[in-house]
Design an enzyme around this catalytic site. Sequence first.
Site, short mmCIF file in Angstrom:
data_model
loop_
_atom_site.label_atom_id
_atom_site.label_comp_id
_atom_site.label_asym_id
_atom_site.label_seq_id
_atom_site.Cartn_x
_atom_site.Cartn_y
_atom_site.Cartn_z
N HIS A 55 0.84 -1.20 0.00
CA HIS A 55 0.00 0.00 0.00
C HIS A 55 0.87 1.25 0.00
O HIS A 55 1.23 1.78 1.04
CB HIS A 55 -0.89 -0.04 1.25
CG HIS A 55 -2.02 0.94 1.21
ND1 HIS A 55 -3.27 0.66 1.75
CD2 HIS A 55 -2.11 2.21 0.73
CE1 HIS A 55 -4.05 1.71 1.59
NE2 HIS A 55 -3.37 2.67 0.99
N HIS A 176 -10.79 -0.20 0.90
CA HIS A 176 -10.65 0.90 1.85
C HIS A 176 -12.01 1.00 2.55
O HIS A 176 -12.96 1.54 1.99
CB HIS A 176 -10.30 2.18 1.07
CG HIS A 176 -10.34 3.44 1.88
ND1 HIS A 176 -9.22 4.19 2.13
CD2 HIS A 176 -11.38 4.08 2.48
CE1 HIS A 176 -9.56 5.26 2.86
NE2 HIS A 176 -10.87 5.21 3.07
N HIS A 229 -5.57 -1.02 5.80
CA HIS A 229 -5.41 -0.22 7.04
C HIS A 229 -6.52 -0.39 8.07
O HIS A 229 -7.25 0.56 8.37
CB HIS A 229 -5.20 1.26 6.70
CG HIS A 229 -6.08 1.82 5.60
ND1 HIS A 229 -7.45 1.72 5.59
CD2 HIS A 229 -5.74 2.51 4.49
CE1 HIS A 229 -7.92 2.32 4.52
NE2 HIS A 229 -6.90 2.81 3.83
N ASP A 302 0.80 2.57 3.73
CA ASP A 302 -0.10 3.66 3.31
C ASP A 302 0.68 4.97 3.18
O ASP A 302 0.20 6.05 3.54
CB ASP A 302 -1.30 3.82 4.25
CG ASP A 302 -2.41 4.67 3.62
OD1 ASP A 302 -2.28 5.05 2.45
OD2 ASP A 302 -3.40 4.94 4.32
#
Length: 431
Positions: A55, A176, A229, A302
């Site tokens: 990511h 997400h 996440h 991320d």
Amino acid sequence: MTWLVRGARLLGSEPADLLLRDGRIDEIGPGLAEKNASVLVADGLIALPGLVDLHTHLREPGREDAETVETGTQAAALGGYTAVHAMANTEPVADTAGVVEQVWRLGREAGHADVRPVGAVTAGLDGDRLAELGAMADSAARVRVFSDDGRCVSDALLMRRALEYVKAFDGVIAQHAQEPRLTDGAQMNEGELAGRLGLRGWPSVAEEAVVARDILLAAHVESHVHICHVSTRGAVEIVRLAKRRGLPVTAEVTPHHLLLTEDLAATYDPRYKVNPPLRMADDVGALRAGLADGTIDVVATDHAPHPVEDKDCEWDAAAFGMLGLETALSVVQATMVETGLLSWSDVADRLSAAPARIGRCNSGDAAQGRPLAAGEPANLVLLDPTVRRVLDARELASLSRNTPFEGMTLPGRVVATFLRGRPTVLDGKLA
Ligand SMILES: [Zn+2]
């Protein structure tokens, strides 16, 4: 190019020598000799397989003021990464074979780490109709991970269709998880602190409702959903329950969610503004426990670079996101290794083997996430776990400066990174 790495502790165990030749690990053992090799003395350094990020936002094409494939993969190499998955929310969006091939080629030309483009699930990330998933899968970039990251695929029927579609080529949908109706205008974790600060709250259930729904959808159509996440205790518990039932789900956690809590929002400093938001200490404890017991498969950065003007403003107006590539391994050392929750061998699993497996890049010519063993590709990172450094954003290779770890003392330093036997980092600097 031949390298002899002397005295590295493989996965933190006893020292051994590694001979790297023609892109592969040729030999591992004590007292190796090779007169034509360049020698790297690795006494006291730990050797791990090259890290793989599931990511990463590289921002190119379109936002080269925030990051480029060149600078983002330099940051990756300095962080110990040999491969990154580049998210699709670029300008234009990576929703066609043309754009994913462009990103893939830029990665090859830069040569600091393998770039594996992630394809958008929906055209233009608009959430209305599927992107050209098959064409991206068949392209030179051979896309296997698809995500609208930055946005949630909130339409259940589209999510179902996407999960069904990617089964044909063993793809995965990385979600997400953010129910948009529950997070309209949300700025930070919902709770007492948000009320006191006057910032609109972002409830845990906005994440958990989508996690639960998508696991059930994936199970229904027998496809693979990956949860990006994970940030709440409830989401960890849902994934744990699902895995006990054998349902087809994997999950990731970011370094910042393993270390930081919502209290930082009280500074109103937008460097702590991120999506999903920083949560409570109880959530952080659950995320660490979930990563330790394998409920959460992967640490993914991320990495979300933003130029100064998008962060140096009022909280409400600031962009969401934090840098991560150059600090991830240190944060994992601090939160998981030095707390006794993970061994270095576990770290190799969570930051290399598992993300490569989920990203479908652990076989073939450019295999990543492979064990440190003779015959395997020579992708590895050497780190000094004894160093303590005060993080200074000005020293980062990323074009952006929005790290939440500025001024913090972090353990560990990447000394060298090898990509198929070629050093991308030596002595802590780009080679
Ligand atoms: Zn996201």
